[in-house]
Design a protein around this motif. Structure first.
Motif, PDB file in Angstrom:
ATOM      1  N   GLU A   1       0.840  -1.195   0.000  1.00  0.00           N
ATOM      2  CA  GLU A   1       0.000   0.000   0.000  1.00  0.00           C
ATOM      3  C   GLU A   1       0.883   1.257   0.000  1.00  0.00           C
ATOM      4  O   GLU A   1       0.643   2.204  -0.747  1.00  0.00           O
TER       5      GLU A   1
ATOM      6  N   ARG B   1       2.257   1.806  -3.406  1.00  0.00           N
ATOM      7  CA  ARG B   1       1.248   2.353  -4.329  1.00  0.00           C
ATOM      8  C   ARG B   1       1.076   3.849  -4.109  1.00  0.00           C
ATOM      9  O   ARG B   1       0.897   4.602  -5.032  1.00  0.00           O
ATOM     10  N   SER B   2       1.127   4.267  -2.822  1.00  0.00           N
ATOM     11  CA  SER B   2       0.901   5.682  -2.550  1.00  0.00           C
ATOM     12  C   SER B   2       2.230   6.448  -2.614  1.00  0.00           C
ATOM     13  O   SER B   2       2.360   7.521  -2.076  1.00  0.00           O
ATOM     14  N   LYS B   3       3.225   5.813  -3.232  1.00  0.00           N
ATOM     15  CA  LYS B   3       4.528   6.445  -3.509  1.00  0.00           C
ATOM     16  C   LYS B   3       5.334   6.771  -2.249  1.00  0.00           C
ATOM     17  O   LYS B   3       6.190   7.628  -2.254  1.00  0.00           O
ATOM     18  N   GLU B   4       5.028   6.101  -1.147  1.00  0.00           N
ATOM     19  CA  GLU B   4       5.875   6.288   0.030  1.00  0.00           C
ATOM     20  C   GLU B   4       7.226   5.630  -0.186  1.00  0.00           C
ATOM     21  O   GLU B   4       8.223   6.007   0.363  1.00  0.00           O
TER      22      GLU B   4
END
Ligand code: HAM
Length: 447
Positions: free
Chosen positions: A321, A324-327
Motif C-alpha cells: 500500500e 502504491r501511494s509512492k511512500e
C-alpha cells in the motif's frame, strides 16, 4: 467421457502465497534478518506443534486466544496438542528446556513462521498467518525496551513504511497490578450488566481482559474505567519513565495509550503496538511487550524478557500500500527480472547451451533455458515474456567460432561475446544499467 473430480480447495482462512507476491515476502524477511542481525539477534526455530498446556499457562486460560481460537486436538496417545497461536511461549519454553539461562548475559532471538488462530477471516486476518518476531531474555533494563523499539522502527523504515503510530503503555507487575485489578473490578461492578456477555464473565474472572473487548457498544463504558497508569507501583513507574526517556533520547515518537493491556496474560510493565492507517480495520501491524514472570510461569528460573511479533501478512499489505501511494519506490516490489535466456538452435547446440546455463547459474545469475527445440523467434518471445534482460543465442555459427550472440532485450542491440567471458560480460552490463536482476549475491542485505 469421464467426469472430472471435484477440485479440492484450501481450508477457510488459509491461503496460497504465489509469485510474484512471494517476492514481497522475501524482501520483508531478508530485511528483517539484516536488521535483526545488526542488533545481534540470532534465529531460533521452534516446533509448530506444542503441548496445549504451554499456551493455557502463558497466554492465559481466560484469553480469547485460548478459549476460542486455538486449533487443539487430542493426539493418538491422548495427549492434548495445539498448533501454536503465537511463538513467545515456545521461545521461552525452548530457553528453559535447553538451559540457555546457564550461559551468561542476555539472549536475543528472532523467528519467523506460521501461527494459527481460528478467527473470522477477513482482509489482514487469517487462520494461518505469519509472524516475524524477536525476543530478548535475561534483562529488565528499560534501555533494552527502547532498543527493541529502535530496531523495529529501523526495520519498518527499511521495508519502506513511513506512516504508522507507536502506542505505548505499562501494565505494571505482579506486585502493583492486583491493586489495580481490585479497583477495576469495583468500577466494573456497577456497569458490567450493561456490557457484552464476555465482559460480564471477565469482570469476575479476569477484569483486565475487559479492556481488550472489541464490542463497539462497550467502548464508551471502557473509556471511563480507571487507568492502569494511575496505579503503577513506584518501581514500575520509574521503569516506565526511564523507557520514555530512552525513547525520547532516540527521537522515537509514541502515544501513551493506558488501555493497551494486550490480549495475552503474560505481559508486565511495557506493552506496545504499532498501527498503520494503510490496514483499515485490522490495523495492528505488530504487538509486543515485557513478560518478566513468564519464565517462572513455565517452570524456569527468573528471566525477564521483552519482545514483539509483526503480523507479516499485514506488513506485506502495508508495504504494498505504501508503495502504491509512492511512500516507497514501486520498483522495489516488482519481481526482479531474469538475467538471461539461453536460446539454442539445432541439436548440436543443446549441450553447450545447457553447459553455459549451468556456468552462469553457478555465478549467481538467474538463467532460463527451454529444452524443446524451437525456432529463434519463439525463443526470443519466451525470453521477452519472462522479462529476461539478455538472450544468448547459440547456433551452428556460434558453435564454430566459440563466440555467442548476446542480445540486449531492452534495446534489441546484439554483440558477440566469447563463451568463457559471458558471465563477467553480463554482470558488467547489469551493474552499469543499475537494473534489478535476480542474483543471489543481492540477497545479502547491503549496507
Ligand atoms: P499478538 O498481538 O497476539 O502478539 O500478535 C502480533 C501480531 O500478529 C498482531 O499485531 C497482528 O499483526 C498479527 N496477527 C495476530 N492474529 C492474526 C491473524 N489472525 N491474522 C493475521 N495477523 C494476525 C503476539 O503474538 C505476541 N507473541 C507478541 C509478543 C512477542 N509479545 C512479546 N513478544
Amino acid at each position: 467421457m469421464s467426469k472430472r473430480a471435484e477440485p479440492i480447495r484450501a481450508v477457510k482462512g488459509t491461503r496460497d502465497l504465489l509469485p510474484p507476491e512471494t517476492w514481497s515476502w522475501q524482501k520483508v524477511e531478508d530485511g528483517a534478518r539484516g536488521v535483526f542481525q545488526a542488533y545481534n539477534f540470532r534465529e531460533v526455530r521452534t516446533p509448530i506443534l506444542e503441548r496445549t498446556e504451554l499456551f493455557a499457562r502463558s497466554v492465559g486460560a481466560d484469553t480469547d486466544i485460548v478459549t476460542k481460537e486455538m486449533y487443539t486436538f487430542e493426539d493418538r496417545d491422548h495427549e492434548s496438542l495445539t498448533l501454536r497461536p503465537e511463538a513467545t511461549a515456545s521461545v521461552v519454553r525452548a530457553y528453559i528446556e535447553h538451559g540457555l539461562f546457564n550461559e551468561r548475559g542476555i539472549h536475543k532471538l528472532y523467528y519467523m513462521g506460521p501461527m494459527f488462530r481460528r478467527e473470522r477471516p477477513q482482509k489482514g486476518r487469517y487462520r494461518q498467518f505469519y509472524q516475524i518476531g524477536a525476543e530478548v531474555l535475561g534483562s529488565d533494563h528499560p534501555a533494552i525496551d527502547a532498543e527493541v523499539l529502535e530496531m523495529l522502527l529501523l526495520f519498518l523504515e527499511r521495508v519502506g513504511l513511513r506512516s504508522f503510530t507507536l502506542l505505548l503503555n505499562s501494565v505494571g507487575c505482579a506486585k502493583c497490578r492486583p491493586e489495580y485489578v481490585k479497583v477495576l473490578r469495583r468500577a466494573l461492578g456497577s456497569v458490567k450488566s450493561t456490557m457484552c456477555v464476555d465482559c460480564q464473565r471477565r469482570a469476575e474472572s479476569n477484569p483486565l481482559r475487559v479492556l481488550d473487548c472489541k464490542v463497539e457498544a462497550d467502548q464508551p463504558i471502557i473509556a471511563k474505567l480507571p487507568s492502569i497508569l494511575d496505579h503503577l507501583g513506584p518501581e514500575c513507574r520509574q521503569h516506565f519513565d526511564r523507557v520514555l526517556a530512552e525513547l525520547k533520547q532516540r527521537g522515537i515518537p509514541y502515544e501513551i495509550t493506558p488501555r493497551l493491556v494486550r490480549g495475552l496474560d503474560y505481559y508486565t510493565r511495557t506493552t506496545f503496538e504499532i498501527t498503520s492507517s494503510a490496514l483499515g480495520a485490522q490495523n495492528a501491524l505488530l504487538g509486543g511487550g515485557r513478560y518478566d514472570g513468564l519464565s517462572e510461569m513455565l517452570g524456569g528460573p527468573p528471566a525477564p524478557g521483552i519482545g514483539f511479533s509483526i503480523g507479516e501478512d499485514r506488513l506485506v499489505l502495508a508495504v504494498e500500500e505504501a508503495a502504491r501511494s509512492k511512500e516507497a519506490p514501486t520498483q522495489e516490489l516488482k519481481d526482479a527480472a531474469l538475467a538471461a535466456y539461453v536460446a539454442w538452435l539445432g541439436d548440436p547446440a543443446l549441450g553447450p547451451a545447457s553447459e553455459l546455463a549451468r556456468r552462469l547459474r553457478r555465478q549467481g545469475l538467474s538463467v532460463e533455458i527451454g529444452y524443446e527445440p524451437t525456432k529463434l523467434k519463439k525463443s526470443l518471445g519466451a525470453a521477452s515474456k519472462l522479462g529476461a534482460r539478455f538472450a544468448i543465442i547459440i547456433g551452428d555459427g556460434e558453435l564454430a567460432s566459440g563466440r555467442y550472440q548476446v542480445k540486449d532485450m531492452s534495446t534489441g542491440g546484439q554483440e558477440e561475446v566469447e563463451s568463457a567471458r559471458i558471465a563477467s560480460y553480463l554482470k558488467g552490463r547489469i551493474q552499469e544499467s543499475g537494473a534489478r536482476i535476480q542474483h543471489y549475491e543481492t540477497l545479502i542485505p547491503g549496507p
